[in-house]
Design an enzyme around this catalytic site. Structure first.
Site, PDB file in Angstrom:
ATOM      1  N   GLY A  36       0.834  -1.208   0.000  1.00 45.30           N
ATOM      2  CA  GLY A  36       0.000   0.000   0.000  1.00 45.30           C
ATOM      3  C   GLY A  36       0.867   1.256   0.000  1.00 45.30           C
ATOM      4  O   GLY A  36       0.621   2.207  -0.757  1.00 45.30           O
ATOM      5  N   HIS A  37       1.909   1.263   0.858  1.00 49.89           N
ATOM      6  CA  HIS A  37       2.829   2.410   0.874  1.00 49.89           C
ATOM      7  C   HIS A  37       3.544   2.530  -0.472  1.00 49.89           C
ATOM      8  O   HIS A  37       3.752   3.631  -0.979  1.00 49.89           O
ATOM      9  CB  HIS A  37       3.892   2.228   1.966  1.00 49.89           C
ATOM     10  CG  HIS A  37       3.354   2.207   3.363  1.00 49.89           C
ATOM     11  ND1 HIS A  37       3.363   1.088   4.154  1.00 49.89           N
ATOM     12  CD2 HIS A  37       2.795   3.185   4.110  1.00 49.89           C
ATOM     13  CE1 HIS A  37       2.845   1.364   5.323  1.00 49.89           C
ATOM     14  NE2 HIS A  37       2.480   2.633   5.329  1.00 49.89           N
ATOM     15  N   GLN A  61      -0.371  10.471  18.100  1.00 53.49           N
ATOM     16  CA  GLN A  61      -1.627   9.955  17.562  1.00 53.49           C
ATOM     17  C   GLN A  61      -2.066   8.641  18.210  1.00 53.49           C
ATOM     18  O   GLN A  61      -3.030   8.031  17.782  1.00 53.49           O
ATOM     19  CB  GLN A  61      -1.567   9.842  16.038  1.00 53.49           C
ATOM     20  CG  GLN A  61      -0.656   8.761  15.494  1.00 53.49           C
ATOM     21  CD  GLN A  61      -0.467   8.891  13.986  1.00 53.49           C
ATOM     22  OE1 GLN A  61       0.155   9.827  13.502  1.00 53.49           O
ATOM     23  NE2 GLN A  61      -1.024   7.963  13.221  1.00 53.49           N
ATOM     24  N   GLY A 147      -3.336   7.202   1.653  1.00 57.32           N
ATOM     25  CA  GLY A 147      -4.157   6.063   1.232  1.00 57.32           C
ATOM     26  C   GLY A 147      -5.626   6.286   1.547  1.00 57.32           C
ATOM     27  O   GLY A 147      -5.982   6.851   2.585  1.00 57.32           O
ATOM     28  N   GLU A 148      -6.477   5.791   0.652  1.00 54.90           N
ATOM     29  CA  GLU A 148      -7.924   5.905   0.888  1.00 54.90           C
ATOM     30  C   GLU A 148      -8.407   4.899   1.929  1.00 54.90           C
ATOM     31  O   GLU A 148      -9.549   4.973   2.364  1.00 54.90           O
ATOM     32  CB  GLU A 148      -8.676   5.710  -0.439  1.00 54.90           C
ATOM     33  CG  GLU A 148      -8.508   6.914  -1.350  1.00 54.90           C
ATOM     34  CD  GLU A 148      -9.181   6.769  -2.699  1.00 54.90           C
ATOM     35  OE1 GLU A 148      -9.689   5.667  -3.010  1.00 54.90           O
ATOM     36  OE2 GLU A 148      -9.161   7.756  -3.459  1.00 54.90           O
ATOM     37  N   ASP A 150      -7.430   4.845   4.941  1.00 53.74           N
ATOM     38  CA  ASP A 150      -7.673   5.750   6.073  1.00 53.74           C
ATOM     39  C   ASP A 150      -8.473   6.944   5.546  1.00 53.74           C
ATOM     40  O   ASP A 150      -7.978   8.068   5.465  1.00 53.74           O
ATOM     41  CB  ASP A 150      -6.343   6.193   6.681  1.00 53.74           C
ATOM     42  CG  ASP A 150      -5.566   5.011   7.217  1.00 53.74           C
ATOM     43  OD1 ASP A 150      -6.022   4.395   8.181  1.00 53.74           O
ATOM     44  OD2 ASP A 150      -4.508   4.684   6.645  1.00 53.74           O
ATOM     45  N   SER A 185      -2.332  -3.379   5.604  1.00 53.15           N
ATOM     46  CA  SER A 185      -2.136  -2.531   6.775  1.00 53.15           C
ATOM     47  C   SER A 185      -0.946  -3.061   7.558  1.00 53.15           C
ATOM     48  O   SER A 185      -0.743  -4.286   7.628  1.00 53.15           O
ATOM     49  CB  SER A 185      -3.384  -2.602   7.674  1.00 53.15           C
ATOM     50  OG  SER A 185      -3.085  -2.119   8.966  1.00 53.15           O
ATOM     51  N   SER A 186      -0.181  -2.150   8.142  1.00 56.71           N
ATOM     52  CA  SER A 186       0.942  -2.601   8.971  1.00 56.71           C
ATOM     53  C   SER A 186       0.428  -3.442  10.132  1.00 56.71           C
ATOM     54  O   SER A 186       1.113  -4.332  10.630  1.00 56.71           O
ATOM     55  CB  SER A 186       1.726  -1.402   9.506  1.00 56.71           C
ATOM     56  OG  SER A 186       2.169  -0.614   8.433  1.00 56.71           O
TER      57      SER A 186
HETATM   58  O1  PAF Z   1      -1.223   6.974   7.960  1.00 55.83           O
HETATM   59  C1  PAF Z   1      -0.182   7.022   8.651  1.00 55.83           C
HETATM   60  O2  PAF Z   1       0.710   6.199   8.517  1.00 55.83           O
HETATM   61  C2  PAF Z   1      -0.026   8.112   9.694  1.00 55.83           C
HETATM   62  O3  PAF Z   1      -1.247   8.412  10.288  1.00 55.83           O
HETATM   63  C3  PAF Z   1       0.650   9.390   9.157  1.00 55.83           C
HETATM   64  C4  PAF Z   1      -0.188  10.047   8.068  1.00 55.83           C
HETATM   65  C5  PAF Z   1       2.014   9.045   8.600  1.00 55.83           C
HETATM   66  C6  PAF Z   1       0.834  10.398  10.276  1.00 55.83           C
HETATM   67  O4  PAF Z   1       1.624   9.900  11.302  1.00 55.83           O
END
Ligand code: PAF
Length: 285
Positions: A36-37, A61, A147-148, A150, A185-186
Protein backbone atom coordinates in the site's frame (compact mmCIF):
# COMPACT_ATOMS: atom_id res chain seq x y z
CA UNK A 1 19.15 8.09 -1.54
CA UNK A 2 19.67 10.48 1.37
CA UNK A 3 18.52 9.49 4.84
CA UNK A 4 17.92 12.65 6.83
CA UNK A 5 17.22 12.65 10.55
CA UNK A 6 17.70 16.35 11.31
CA UNK A 7 14.80 18.74 10.69
CA UNK A 8 17.08 21.62 9.60
CA UNK A 9 18.83 19.42 7.08
CA UNK A 10 15.48 18.26 5.65
CA UNK A 11 14.32 21.87 5.27
CA UNK A 12 17.58 22.83 3.52
CA UNK A 13 17.43 19.78 1.25
CA UNK A 14 13.86 20.58 0.13
CA UNK A 15 14.56 24.29 -0.26
CA UNK A 16 17.53 23.54 -2.51
CA UNK A 17 15.38 21.35 -4.77
CA UNK A 18 12.66 24.02 -4.84
CA UNK A 19 15.19 26.75 -5.71
CA UNK A 20 16.38 24.61 -8.61
CA UNK A 21 12.78 24.48 -9.85
CA UNK A 22 12.33 20.80 -8.97
CA UNK A 23 9.08 19.43 -7.55
CA UNK A 24 8.66 17.19 -4.50
CA UNK A 25 6.09 14.45 -3.87
CA UNK A 26 5.78 13.44 -0.22
CA UNK A 27 4.57 10.19 1.33
CA UNK A 28 4.37 10.39 5.13
CA UNK A 29 4.44 6.97 6.79
CA UNK A 30 4.92 5.31 10.15
CA UNK A 31 7.14 2.70 8.51
CA UNK A 32 6.75 -1.09 8.34
CA UNK A 33 6.17 -0.44 4.65
CA UNK A 34 3.90 -2.68 2.59
CA UNK A 35 2.49 -2.70 -0.95
CA UNK A 36 0.00 0.00 0.00
CA UNK A 37 2.83 2.41 0.87
CA UNK A 38 4.70 1.41 -2.29
CA UNK A 39 1.61 2.30 -4.36
CA UNK A 40 1.60 5.77 -2.76
CA UNK A 41 5.29 6.15 -3.57
CA UNK A 42 4.87 4.97 -7.17
CA UNK A 43 2.04 7.48 -7.68
CA UNK A 44 4.16 10.18 -6.08
CA UNK A 45 6.98 9.51 -8.49
CA UNK A 46 4.63 10.11 -11.41
CA UNK A 47 3.55 13.44 -9.96
CA UNK A 48 6.86 15.13 -9.16
CA UNK A 49 10.57 15.17 -9.92
CA UNK A 50 11.52 13.84 -6.47
CA UNK A 51 9.97 11.47 -3.96
CA UNK A 52 10.50 12.13 -0.25
CA UNK A 53 9.21 9.59 2.29
CA UNK A 54 9.03 10.12 6.03
CA UNK A 55 9.22 7.31 8.55
CA UNK A 56 8.09 8.38 11.99
CA UNK A 57 5.91 6.50 14.48
CA UNK A 58 4.08 9.51 15.82
CA UNK A 59 3.50 9.20 19.58
CA UNK A 60 0.90 12.00 19.53
CA UNK A 61 -1.63 9.96 17.56
CA UNK A 62 -1.72 7.00 19.97
CA UNK A 63 -4.00 6.97 23.00
CA UNK A 64 -2.65 5.82 26.39
CA UNK A 65 -3.96 2.25 25.92
CA UNK A 66 -3.03 1.94 22.26
CA UNK A 67 -0.17 0.15 20.54
CA UNK A 68 2.53 2.86 20.31
CA UNK A 69 5.22 0.77 22.00
CA UNK A 70 4.41 -2.41 20.06
CA UNK A 71 3.71 -0.76 16.68
CA UNK A 72 5.81 -2.76 14.17
CA UNK A 73 9.09 -1.14 13.22
CA UNK A 74 11.56 -2.28 10.52
CA UNK A 75 13.78 0.69 9.65
CA UNK A 76 16.48 -1.20 7.71
CA UNK A 77 13.99 -3.05 5.49
CA UNK A 78 11.96 0.16 5.03
CA UNK A 79 15.02 2.10 3.86
CA UNK A 80 15.83 -0.71 1.44
CA UNK A 81 12.31 -0.55 -0.02
CA UNK A 82 12.55 3.24 -0.41
CA UNK A 83 15.96 2.87 -2.06
CA UNK A 84 14.64 0.19 -4.44
CA UNK A 85 11.71 2.31 -5.53
CA UNK A 86 14.02 5.26 -6.18
CA UNK A 87 13.13 7.73 -3.42
CA UNK A 88 15.35 10.80 -3.38
CA UNK A 89 15.29 11.11 0.40
CA UNK A 90 13.82 9.55 3.53
CA UNK A 91 13.18 11.74 6.56
CA UNK A 92 13.50 9.88 9.86
CA UNK A 93 13.11 12.43 12.65
CA UNK A 94 13.48 11.61 16.34
CA UNK A 95 10.46 12.01 18.62
CA UNK A 96 12.36 14.42 20.89
CA UNK A 97 12.99 16.70 17.89
CA UNK A 98 9.39 16.60 16.67
CA UNK A 99 8.02 17.08 20.20
CA UNK A 100 10.76 18.76 22.25
CA UNK A 101 10.20 19.67 25.89
CA UNK A 102 7.90 22.66 25.97
CA UNK A 103 6.00 21.73 22.79
CA UNK A 104 2.41 22.85 23.29
CA UNK A 105 0.81 23.64 19.93
CA UNK A 106 -1.56 21.12 18.34
CA UNK A 107 -3.78 21.21 15.26
CA UNK A 108 -7.39 20.39 16.10
CA UNK A 109 -10.30 20.12 13.64
CA UNK A 110 -13.74 20.94 14.94
CA UNK A 111 -16.04 18.56 13.05
CA UNK A 112 -14.44 15.79 11.00
CA UNK A 113 -12.84 13.98 13.98
CA UNK A 114 -16.25 13.53 15.65
CA UNK A 115 -17.19 10.66 13.35
CA UNK A 116 -16.02 7.10 12.64
CA UNK A 117 -12.55 6.37 14.12
CA UNK A 118 -12.41 9.67 16.01
CA UNK A 119 -15.17 8.52 18.37
CA UNK A 120 -13.19 5.61 19.78
CA UNK A 121 -9.72 7.16 19.19
CA UNK A 122 -10.20 10.67 20.62
CA UNK A 123 -6.55 11.81 20.34
CA UNK A 124 -5.85 10.23 16.96
CA UNK A 125 -6.77 13.05 14.57
CA UNK A 126 -5.26 15.74 16.78
CA UNK A 127 -2.00 13.78 16.61
CA UNK A 128 -2.26 13.15 12.86
CA UNK A 129 -3.19 16.75 12.00
CA UNK A 130 -0.35 18.06 14.16
CA UNK A 131 2.37 15.77 12.83
CA UNK A 132 1.29 16.18 9.20
CA UNK A 133 1.31 19.98 9.59
CA UNK A 134 4.83 19.81 11.02
CA UNK A 135 5.99 17.40 8.30
CA UNK A 136 4.53 19.66 5.59
CA UNK A 137 6.45 22.61 7.05
CA UNK A 138 9.69 20.62 7.16
CA UNK A 139 9.47 18.67 3.88
CA UNK A 140 7.75 21.47 1.92
CA UNK A 141 6.26 19.23 -0.76
CA UNK A 142 4.29 20.26 -3.83
CA UNK A 143 2.10 17.15 -3.60
CA UNK A 144 1.42 14.70 -0.76
CA UNK A 145 -0.16 11.26 -1.06
CA UNK A 146 -2.37 9.43 1.43
CA UNK A 147 -4.16 6.06 1.23
CA UNK A 148 -7.92 5.91 0.89
CA UNK A 149 -7.97 3.05 3.40
CA UNK A 150 -7.67 5.75 6.07
CA UNK A 151 -10.52 7.64 4.45
CA UNK A 152 -11.21 9.86 7.45
CA UNK A 153 -7.52 10.73 7.77
CA UNK A 154 -7.49 11.77 4.10
CA UNK A 155 -10.57 13.95 4.69
CA UNK A 156 -8.88 15.55 7.72
CA UNK A 157 -5.72 16.29 5.72
CA UNK A 158 -7.67 17.79 2.82
CA UNK A 159 -9.53 20.02 5.28
CA UNK A 160 -6.41 21.18 7.13
CA UNK A 161 -4.61 21.95 3.87
CA UNK A 162 -7.55 24.12 2.85
CA UNK A 163 -8.01 25.76 6.28
CA UNK A 164 -4.31 26.43 6.93
CA UNK A 165 -3.66 27.62 3.34
CA UNK A 166 -1.00 25.04 2.48
CA UNK A 167 -0.04 25.21 -1.19
CA UNK A 168 0.09 21.41 -1.45
CA UNK A 169 -1.91 19.13 -3.74
CA UNK A 170 -3.36 16.22 -1.77
CA UNK A 171 -3.82 12.97 -3.66
CA UNK A 172 -5.81 9.99 -2.36
CA UNK A 173 -4.63 6.58 -3.57
CA UNK A 174 -7.02 3.60 -3.76
CA UNK A 175 -6.82 0.80 -1.20
CA UNK A 176 -4.32 -1.94 -2.03
CA UNK A 177 -5.60 -5.39 -1.07
CA UNK A 178 -4.08 -8.81 -0.55
CA UNK A 179 -5.14 -11.26 -3.31
CA UNK A 180 -7.94 -12.52 -1.01
CA UNK A 181 -9.31 -9.01 -0.42
CA UNK A 182 -7.83 -8.02 2.95
CA UNK A 183 -6.85 -4.34 2.88
CA UNK A 184 -3.10 -3.96 3.39
CA UNK A 185 -2.14 -2.53 6.77
CA UNK A 186 0.94 -2.60 8.97
CA UNK A 187 -1.34 -3.87 11.75
CA UNK A 188 -2.17 -7.06 9.77
CA UNK A 189 1.10 -8.31 11.22
CA UNK A 190 -0.65 -8.66 14.59
CA UNK A 191 -3.15 -11.22 13.21
CA UNK A 192 -2.59 -14.81 14.27
CA UNK A 193 -2.93 -17.57 11.62
CA UNK A 194 -6.30 -18.42 13.21
CA UNK A 195 -7.52 -14.82 13.02
CA UNK A 196 -6.27 -14.10 9.49
CA UNK A 197 -9.23 -15.78 7.66
CA UNK A 198 -11.72 -13.94 9.91
CA UNK A 199 -10.20 -10.60 8.83
CA UNK A 200 -11.68 -11.23 5.37
CA UNK A 201 -15.13 -10.58 6.81
CA UNK A 202 -14.54 -6.83 6.53
CA UNK A 203 -14.15 -7.02 2.78
CA UNK A 204 -17.01 -9.55 2.54
CA UNK A 205 -19.38 -7.31 4.49
CA UNK A 206 -18.58 -4.40 2.15
CA UNK A 207 -19.18 -6.64 -0.87
CA UNK A 208 -22.49 -7.85 0.63
CA UNK A 209 -23.50 -4.22 1.20
CA UNK A 210 -22.69 -3.29 -2.39
CA UNK A 211 -24.74 -6.28 -3.59
CA UNK A 212 -27.74 -5.02 -1.58
CA UNK A 213 -27.38 -1.59 -3.18
CA UNK A 214 -27.00 -3.19 -6.62
CA UNK A 215 -30.21 -5.14 -5.91
CA UNK A 216 -32.01 -1.86 -5.28
CA UNK A 217 -31.78 -1.32 -1.49
CA UNK A 218 -31.41 2.33 -0.49
CA UNK A 219 -32.21 2.15 3.26
CA UNK A 220 -28.84 2.56 5.00
CA UNK A 221 -29.99 0.98 8.28
CA UNK A 222 -30.88 -2.31 6.53
CA UNK A 223 -27.50 -2.40 4.80
CA UNK A 224 -25.65 -1.65 8.04
CA UNK A 225 -27.61 -4.43 9.79
CA UNK A 226 -26.61 -6.95 7.11
CA UNK A 227 -22.95 -5.89 7.28
CA UNK A 228 -22.99 -6.24 11.07
CA UNK A 229 -24.46 -9.75 10.70
CA UNK A 230 -21.66 -10.72 8.32
CA UNK A 231 -19.01 -9.36 10.70
CA UNK A 232 -20.43 -10.86 13.88
CA UNK A 233 -20.79 -14.27 12.25
CA UNK A 234 -17.28 -14.55 13.74
CA UNK A 235 -17.55 -14.50 17.55
CA UNK A 236 -14.01 -13.08 17.83
CA UNK A 237 -15.02 -9.88 16.03
CA UNK A 238 -16.24 -6.89 18.04
CA UNK A 239 -17.68 -4.15 15.85
CA UNK A 240 -16.51 -0.62 16.65
CA UNK A 241 -18.64 0.97 13.93
CA UNK A 242 -20.33 0.29 10.63
CA UNK A 243 -21.32 3.58 9.06
CA UNK A 244 -22.84 4.69 5.80
CA UNK A 245 -22.02 8.32 5.41
CA UNK A 246 -21.50 11.28 3.15
CA UNK A 247 -17.89 11.04 1.89
CA UNK A 248 -17.42 14.80 2.25
CA UNK A 249 -18.82 15.52 5.72
CA UNK A 250 -18.78 11.93 7.09
CA UNK A 251 -22.31 12.59 8.45
CA UNK A 252 -24.39 9.40 8.41
CA UNK A 253 -27.00 9.13 5.69
CA UNK A 254 -30.37 7.39 6.08
CA UNK A 255 -30.95 6.82 2.38
CA UNK A 256 -28.36 6.11 -0.31
CA UNK A 257 -28.85 8.47 -3.18
CA UNK A 258 -26.40 7.72 -6.01
CA UNK A 259 -23.41 6.91 -3.77
CA UNK A 260 -22.27 6.90 -0.14
CA UNK A 261 -19.21 5.79 1.78
CA UNK A 262 -19.45 2.65 3.86
CA UNK A 263 -16.76 2.55 6.55
CA UNK A 264 -16.07 -0.22 9.04
CA UNK A 265 -13.86 -0.65 12.09
CA UNK A 266 -13.68 -3.83 14.13
CA UNK A 267 -11.58 -5.41 16.80
CA UNK A 268 -10.38 -8.88 15.95
CA UNK A 269 -8.86 -10.00 19.21
CA UNK A 270 -6.51 -7.15 20.13
CA UNK A 271 -6.13 -5.90 16.54
CA UNK A 272 -8.17 -2.97 15.26
CA UNK A 273 -8.91 -3.24 11.54
CA UNK A 274 -10.58 -0.71 9.26
CA UNK A 275 -11.86 -0.83 5.70
CA UNK A 276 -14.20 1.15 3.48
CA UNK A 277 -15.81 1.26 0.07
CA UNK A 278 -18.02 3.62 -1.88
CA UNK A 279 -21.47 2.08 -2.26
CA UNK A 280 -22.68 3.02 -5.71
CA UNK A 281 -26.06 2.47 -7.30
CA UNK A 282 -25.38 0.27 -10.30
CA UNK A 283 -26.99 2.55 -12.78
CA UNK A 284 -24.20 4.99 -11.74
CA UNK A 285 -21.33 2.44 -11.80
O1 PAF B 1 -1.22 6.97 7.96
C1 PAF B 1 -0.18 7.02 8.65
O2 PAF B 1 0.71 6.20 8.52
C2 PAF B 1 -0.03 8.11 9.69
O3 PAF B 1 -1.25 8.41 10.29
C3 PAF B 1 0.65 9.39 9.16
C4 PAF B 1 -0.19 10.05 8.07
C5 PAF B 1 2.01 9.04 8.60
C6 PAF B 1 0.83 10.40 10.28
O4 PAF B 1 1.62 9.90 11.30
Amino acid sequence: MKVIAEMDEMVRFSEKLRCEGQTIAFVPTMGFLHEGHLALMADGQKKADHLVVSIFVNPAQFGPNEDFSTYPRAMDQDLEKCRNIGATAVFTPAAEDMYPAGHETYVVLEKLPFHLCGLSRPVFFKGVATVVTKLFNIVRPHVALFGEKDFQQLAVIRQLVQDLCFDIEITGVPIVREPDGLAMSSRNKYLTPKQRPHALLLHRSLAAAQKMVTDGETDASRIVALARDVLTSCPDIRVDYVSICDPGTLDEVAVIEDAALMAIAVWLGKTRLIDNQMLVQTNRM
